[in-house]
Scaffold this active site. Sequence first.
Site, PDB file in Angstrom:
ATOM      1  N   GLN A   1       2.961  10.045   1.114  1.00  0.00           N
ATOM      2  CA  GLN A   1       4.284   9.429   1.242  1.00  0.00           C
ATOM      3  C   GLN A   1       5.223   9.801   0.104  1.00  0.00           C
ATOM      4  O   GLN A   1       6.433   9.595   0.196  1.00  0.00           O
ATOM      5  CB  GLN A   1       4.162   7.901   1.321  1.00  0.00           C
ATOM      6  CG  GLN A   1       3.498   7.413   2.595  1.00  0.00           C
ATOM      7  CD  GLN A   1       3.372   5.911   2.602  1.00  0.00           C
ATOM      8  OE1 GLN A   1       2.406   5.357   2.098  1.00  0.00           O
ATOM      9  NE2 GLN A   1       4.383   5.230   3.138  1.00  0.00           N
TER      10      GLN A   1
ATOM     11  N   HIS B   1      -2.343   7.610   7.039  1.00  0.00           N
ATOM     12  CA  HIS B   1      -1.384   8.488   6.350  1.00  0.00           C
ATOM     13  C   HIS B   1      -2.063   9.783   5.901  1.00  0.00           C
ATOM     14  O   HIS B   1      -1.468  10.855   5.949  1.00  0.00           O
ATOM     15  CB  HIS B   1      -0.799   7.813   5.113  1.00  0.00           C
ATOM     16  CG  HIS B   1       0.378   6.906   5.393  1.00  0.00           C
ATOM     17  ND1 HIS B   1       1.532   7.363   5.975  1.00  0.00           N
ATOM     18  CD2 HIS B   1       0.571   5.588   5.149  1.00  0.00           C
ATOM     19  CE1 HIS B   1       2.388   6.352   6.076  1.00  0.00           C
ATOM     20  NE2 HIS B   1       1.832   5.265   5.592  1.00  0.00           N
TER      21      HIS B   1
ATOM     22  N   CYS C   1       5.975  -0.069   7.359  1.00  0.00           N
ATOM     23  CA  CYS C   1       5.579   1.070   6.529  1.00  0.00           C
ATOM     24  C   CYS C   1       6.769   1.462   5.654  1.00  0.00           C
ATOM     25  O   CYS C   1       7.901   1.504   6.139  1.00  0.00           O
ATOM     26  CB  CYS C   1       5.172   2.244   7.420  1.00  0.00           C
ATOM     27  SG  CYS C   1       4.738   3.729   6.494  1.00  0.00           S
ATOM     28  N   LEU C   2       6.488   1.761   4.401  1.00  0.00           N
ATOM     29  CA  LEU C   2       7.577   2.168   3.492  1.00  0.00           C
ATOM     30  C   LEU C   2       8.256   3.458   3.953  1.00  0.00           C
ATOM     31  O   LEU C   2       9.397   3.707   3.607  1.00  0.00           O
ATOM     32  CB  LEU C   2       7.032   2.346   2.067  1.00  0.00           C
ATOM     33  CG  LEU C   2       6.617   1.063   1.336  1.00  0.00           C
ATOM     34  CD1 LEU C   2       5.864   1.409   0.064  1.00  0.00           C
ATOM     35  CD2 LEU C   2       7.810   0.180   1.033  1.00  0.00           C
TER      36      LEU C   2
ATOM     37  N   GLY D   1       0.839  -1.196   0.000  1.00  0.00           N
ATOM     38  CA  GLY D   1       0.000   0.000   0.000  1.00  0.00           C
ATOM     39  C   GLY D   1       0.868   1.238   0.000  1.00  0.00           C
ATOM     40  O   GLY D   1       2.028   1.190   0.444  1.00  0.00           O
TER      41      GLY D   1
ATOM     42  N   HIS E   1      -4.391   1.626   7.573  1.00  0.00           N
ATOM     43  CA  HIS E   1      -3.029   2.182   7.606  1.00  0.00           C
ATOM     44  C   HIS E   1      -2.891   3.349   6.620  1.00  0.00           C
ATOM     45  O   HIS E   1      -2.366   4.406   6.961  1.00  0.00           O
ATOM     46  CB  HIS E   1      -2.034   1.057   7.270  1.00  0.00           C
ATOM     47  CG  HIS E   1      -0.598   1.475   7.202  1.00  0.00           C
ATOM     48  ND1 HIS E   1       0.360   1.018   8.079  1.00  0.00           N
ATOM     49  CD2 HIS E   1       0.062   2.304   6.345  1.00  0.00           C
ATOM     50  CE1 HIS E   1       1.533   1.567   7.775  1.00  0.00           C
ATOM     51  NE2 HIS E   1       1.382   2.340   6.713  1.00  0.00           N
ATOM     52  N   GLU E   2      -3.395   3.138   5.400  1.00  0.00           N
ATOM     53  CA  GLU E   2      -3.258   4.191   4.378  1.00  0.00           C
ATOM     54  C   GLU E   2      -4.114   5.410   4.728  1.00  0.00           C
ATOM     55  O   GLU E   2      -3.694   6.546   4.498  1.00  0.00           O
ATOM     56  CB  GLU E   2      -3.625   3.663   2.982  1.00  0.00           C
ATOM     57  CG  GLU E   2      -2.817   2.458   2.484  1.00  0.00           C
ATOM     58  CD  GLU E   2      -1.317   2.560   2.692  1.00  0.00           C
ATOM     59  OE1 GLU E   2      -0.765   3.685   2.651  1.00  0.00           O
ATOM     60  OE2 GLU E   2      -0.679   1.521   2.916  1.00  0.00           O
TER      61      GLU E   2
HETATM   62 NI    NI Z   1       2.719   3.342   5.505  1.00  0.00          NI
END
Ligand code: NI
Length: 159
Positions: free
Chosen positions: A51, A134, A88-89, A46, A130-131
């Site tokens: 991000q 963000h 998380c990225l 995701g 999660h997204e």
């Molecule tokens: Ni993330």
Amino acid sequence: MASMEIKRFPDPVLRRKGEDVKSIGKSEKKVLSDMAETMYLKGGVGLAAIQVGIHKNMVVIDIGDGIMKMVNPVILKREGSEVQEEGCLSVPEKCINIKRSKKVVVDYLNEDGQAVRLSAEGLLARVVQHEIDHLFGKLIVDYLSPLKKICNSLTTRRL
Ligand code: NI
């Protein structure tokens, strides 16, 4: 298509709230496809626009069932709860156990501007939550408490 640079914690950009997309045109579609490519390149499941430094409420998700592009996603309903490890990225090589709703119902627009209502559970429900975090400037590190440890993991899925 092009790969984008992913902002990393503690970059303050990640703390800004996203804005709703007013109309979906060529540039929004391009952002969504670049986001998808970036997510695949980085091995994530995701990615939220914030991000990659774009303050718009757009996310891409693929938990292995194909790409989902969501514009202005909103959670309408939550059910149950479940604790699982999450990465998380934007928070590389860290994972945190996070309690989230087991099931969610989410409304969003697809890239053609059509309204979609999705019932998600398990991993998909987790990634959606999660997204959407963000989009509100919230990160997995915000779920840390003195009793919770950050684990180092290269195998946890990055959301
Ligand atoms: Ni993330």
